[in-house]
Design an enzyme around this catalytic site. Structure first.
Site, PDB file in Angstrom:
ATOM      1  N   ASP A 339      38.163  17.349 -10.769  1.00  0.00           N
ATOM      2  CA  ASP A 339      37.562  18.468 -11.482  1.00  0.00           C
ATOM      3  C   ASP A 339      37.893  18.297 -12.874  1.00  0.00           C
ATOM      4  O   ASP A 339      39.216  18.521 -13.250  1.00  0.00           O
ATOM      5  CB  ASP A 339      38.031  19.860 -10.727  1.00  0.00           C
ATOM      6  N   THR A 340      37.275  18.090 -13.745  1.00  0.00           N
ATOM      7  CA  THR A 340      37.356  17.624 -15.101  1.00  0.00           C
ATOM      8  C   THR A 340      36.521  18.342 -16.064  1.00  0.00           C
ATOM      9  O   THR A 340      35.309  18.389 -15.711  1.00  0.00           O
ATOM     10  CB  THR A 340      37.286  16.198 -15.177  1.00  0.00           C
ATOM     11  N   ALA A 341      36.889  18.373 -17.407  1.00  0.00           N
ATOM     12  CA  ALA A 341      35.941  18.756 -18.317  1.00  0.00           C
ATOM     13  C   ALA A 341      36.136  17.988 -19.668  1.00  0.00           C
ATOM     14  O   ALA A 341      37.315  18.155 -19.991  1.00  0.00           O
ATOM     15  CB  ALA A 341      36.041  20.300 -18.803  1.00  0.00           C
TER      16      ALA A 341
END
Length: 526
Positions: A339-341
């Protein structure tokens, strides 16, 4: 289909439109790219709460136009001083979720302070203003947040503090309903007033640790107080006429360079884009690089990673020569969360920032630190409990990290800023994006929007296969299958491909912004 956005003075891209707008707001208030990047980062921690947050890590590539220099910042945390393999006796692996996965100090807040101190014009209080506003007054729930909440409902119910925030009134909030995080807003306001040390040494640190320990966690106040990120020289390599920059280990960034070094031995202009040869070549180059990554990547303080050899052109030629167009090779992998941005900012002075942040899995550990509103990451769950493993758990150690923001330079100036969400998918999607732009002449939006693939066990998947989007031609999929790839045709714009974005700066000085149609993102230029 999204169209590329072109700006003449600046560009901000991120996987959430409100975060992109926050960055532009800071630029219009007189901030530079570094100020805007921190504002985007903080805003993502609020409006993209399933993917990132104050309880996670970040990595930064920063180019200062006046100094004409690229630097990297490692905003990842170390395991606690009391975190040992003995604490997990009887277990084969560290649990992916729950309090036992909360074993590394979050590094993102420290990175905000470091970036602003080194290059910013504005105060932390000024750049946190948009994030505080959205936390306290609310924002519309995005499609991505809604879908991840539905998928993770049992996890969210398992911690009363998580449930209180993410399942208001015990229900999944509807898409576009107002989502308010009052406690997180108070935490951000405290940071705005008191600064970075409140998170690591002040009252806020004490509240975080108190909650973690009450839930059975191992982190201590001393662990938080001891945390410090570091500026360093980025890794770089050439690809055709370009110089590519990545952050050094404990990031897997060197894999992105290895893959391009391998591909440089092939004439991609003679390989039709989206042909089976194109996909096969990229997948095989990825596998060859992953083999070395799996053997060497960990905290470089604990292991001498042979980067000189791994990034040498001679070694790349050897790996390229071992690739066959008649069959595929196998490589064992382990499940990797994501879960990354990723986001990027370029300002009118030519300053450029490419950065990425994460909680590891969606909603991280599934644990919120009491009434702080901070979701704690589960990044430490990637440590191995095998004492002989390269990434074996030890106290005060950084783990193998998937986060890897990137930049491509042309004639000593930033040309492309790029990155993506996706665990093991990050170097794969980065390679697709950059080859489409550099070898096939696509603009960032076309490069991102085109059909993508992801090989391996990213997102915690238990099966090792080549997931490829349904828009790819049937005959291409059939040929890949015949070569030995375990092909799984997925949706046309599958979320499992991650959320990518990029900025390209042309010879006129115009900024071309592209964001992923699979995300809730926006490119904002002026």
């Amino acid at each position: 289909m999204k169209k590329v956005i072109v700006g003449t003075k600046s560009m901000v891209v991120s996987p959430h439109y409100l975060a992109s707008q926050a960055g532009e707001r800071i630029l219009q208030q007189g901030g530079n790219a570094f100020d805007a990047a921190v504002a985007v980062s903080a805003c993502l921690a609020v409006v993209y709460p399933h993917m990132t947050g104050l309880g996670g890590d970040s990595f930064w590539l920063a180019y200062h136009a006046e100094k004409k220099k690229v630097r990297s910042y490692n905003g990842s945390g170390r395991s606690g001083s009391k975190v040992t393999r003995d604490k997990y006796k009887g277990k084969e692996a560290i649990p992916f979720r729950g309090i036992e996965s909360v074993i590394t100090v979050p590094g993102m807040v420290d990175s905000w302070d470091a970036v602003l101190r080194e290059y910013g014009r504005m105060s932390l209080k000024e750049v946190l203003a948009p994030a505080i506003e959205y936390a306290e007054n609310g924002f519309p729930v995005s499609n991505d947040q809604y879908e991840n909440t539905v998928k993770s409902i049992e996890l969210l119910q398992s911690d009363k503090d998580m449930a209180k925030v993410f399942l208001p009134e015990g229900k999944v909030p509807n898409t576009f309903s107002k989502f308010v995080q009052k406690n997180l807003g108070c935490t951000l306001q405290s940071l705005a007033d008191k600064g970075r040390d409140d998170f690591y040494k002040g009252d806020l640190a004490k509240r975080i640790i108190s909650s973690i320990q009450k839930k059975g966690g191992l982190l201590t106040e001393q662990d938080f107080a001891a945390h410090q990120g570091e500026w360093s020289e980025p890794l770089s390599s050439t690809y055709r006429d370009y110089t590519i920059f990545q952050v050094p280990p404990n990031s897997q960034g060197f894999v992105g360079l290895m893959i391009l070094n391998i591909l440089e031995n092939f004439d991609l202009s003679a390989i039709p884009h989206e042909s089976y040869e194109y996909y096969h070549l990229l997948v095989e180059a990825v596998k060859k690089s992953f083999q070395d990554r799996n053997n060497h990547l960990t905290d470089p303080v604990w292991h001498n990673i042979p980067l000189e050899k791994l990034l040498s052109k001679e070694y790349a030629k050897e790996l390229a020569a071992s690739i066959s167009f008649d069959h595929t090779c196998d490589l064992p992998t382990q499940p990797v969360g994501s879960d990354t941005a990723h986001a990027a900012v370029v300002d009118e002075d030519g300053n450029a920032v490419s950065f990425i942040q994460s909680l590891y899995f969606e909603f991280g550990s599934g644990i919120i630190a009491g009434d702080t509103g901070i979701t704690m990451q589960n990044r430490g769950s990637f440590f191995s409990l095998d004492a002989d493993h390269i990434n074996a758990l030890e106290p005060n150690k950084r783990t193998f990290h998937t986060l890897m923001p990137a930049m491509a330079f042309k004639e000593d100036k930033p040309y492309v800023l790029y990155g993506t969400q996706g665990g093991e998918g990050q170097p794969q999607t980065q390679t697709v994006m950059i080859t489409r732009m550099l070898d096939y002449g696509m603009d960032p939006q076309a490069a991102i929007s085109g059909p993508r693939f992801v090989w391996g066990r990213t997102w915690g998947e238990k099966t090792q296969e080549l997931k490829i989007e349904g828009r790819v031609a049937n005959d291409v999929l059939e040929k890949l299958q015949k070569l030995g790839h375990s092909v799984n045709r997925v949706d046309d714009y599958a979320g499992i491909m991650g959320h990518a974005n990029a900025i390209l700066i042309d010879e006129q000085g115009f900024f071309y912004g592209g964001v992923d149609p699979r995300s809730d993102g926006a490119a904002v230029g002026r």
